[in-house]
Design an enzyme around this catalytic site. Sequence first.
Site: not given
Length: 308
Positions: A192, A190, A77
């Site tokens: 993720h 994001d 990440c």
Amino acid sequence: MEAVLSRYENQITILSDYLEEFPETDEPVWILGRQHHLNTEKSKLLLDISARLWFTYRRKFSPIGGTGPSSDAGWGCMLRCGQMMLAQALICRHLGRDWQWEKHKKQPEEYHRILRCFLDRKDCCYSIHQMAQMGVGEGKSIGEWFGPNTVAQVLKKLALFDEWNSLAVYVSMDNTVVIEDISNELIYLDPHTTQSFVDSEENGTVDDESFHCQQAPHRMKIMNLDPSVALGFFCKEECDFDNWCSLVQKEILKQQSLRMFELVQKHPPHWPPFIPPTKPEVTTTGAELIESTDKLFELEEEFEILSV
């Protein structure tokens, strides 16, 4: 003409599904130096966000180092965040901050060349493969989570091999983020989310839809932000750096409250001497893997707590 109108109608319909997720406020919203007003420019705001390159977890790419992981889910990440930061700098350098991405619209060759720098292949300059293997020299095994400082140091080294962009990456030391000097809420992309590996076509173009977030961006309260962060600023020319220094002195360093970071003219005598970066000797075979995935989240980034 009807086809063009239909395309824009579909785009407006899709964006309108996410407009209500933003709160009603008279306060401006800043996206990478551009100001938007939610009361009148919600659609413009979402289009600006969707134009940013979005890098997430990927799976089914060639094993890193030949024998390593074929997915970065769970550990990559921060590497993806570093890719997004650098990609935005390259967009500004080659296409300008006002460039906008539009689905199915032909984009300039510079755009595809930027995107190819980050594809999940060992021969791409800023790929997950290159970043993971360069991290070995920073004490990180392949498959181990990186912290912001490690990512910054890795990108600094990889930039030395990037002859096309001719970047000079400078990583500062001893920063402090001050909560009260920043807005109450942050908008962010994001990483993720795990998506399938995407390669370039024979003609060099890339199916780029999965590299742009076409949904409502995430929001978070500033108080939930991890204090271990990396801030990136792109200066195309020396005058940009001079203007940045003036802006920092005016808007940040003259404030009476705690400062986000310091700006000094001379190298502090108690710091290690500054050594211009040179291309490192890379001898890793890619086989330096962690012994077990149980260790993925056990190791935390080293950082120093500064007194105020």
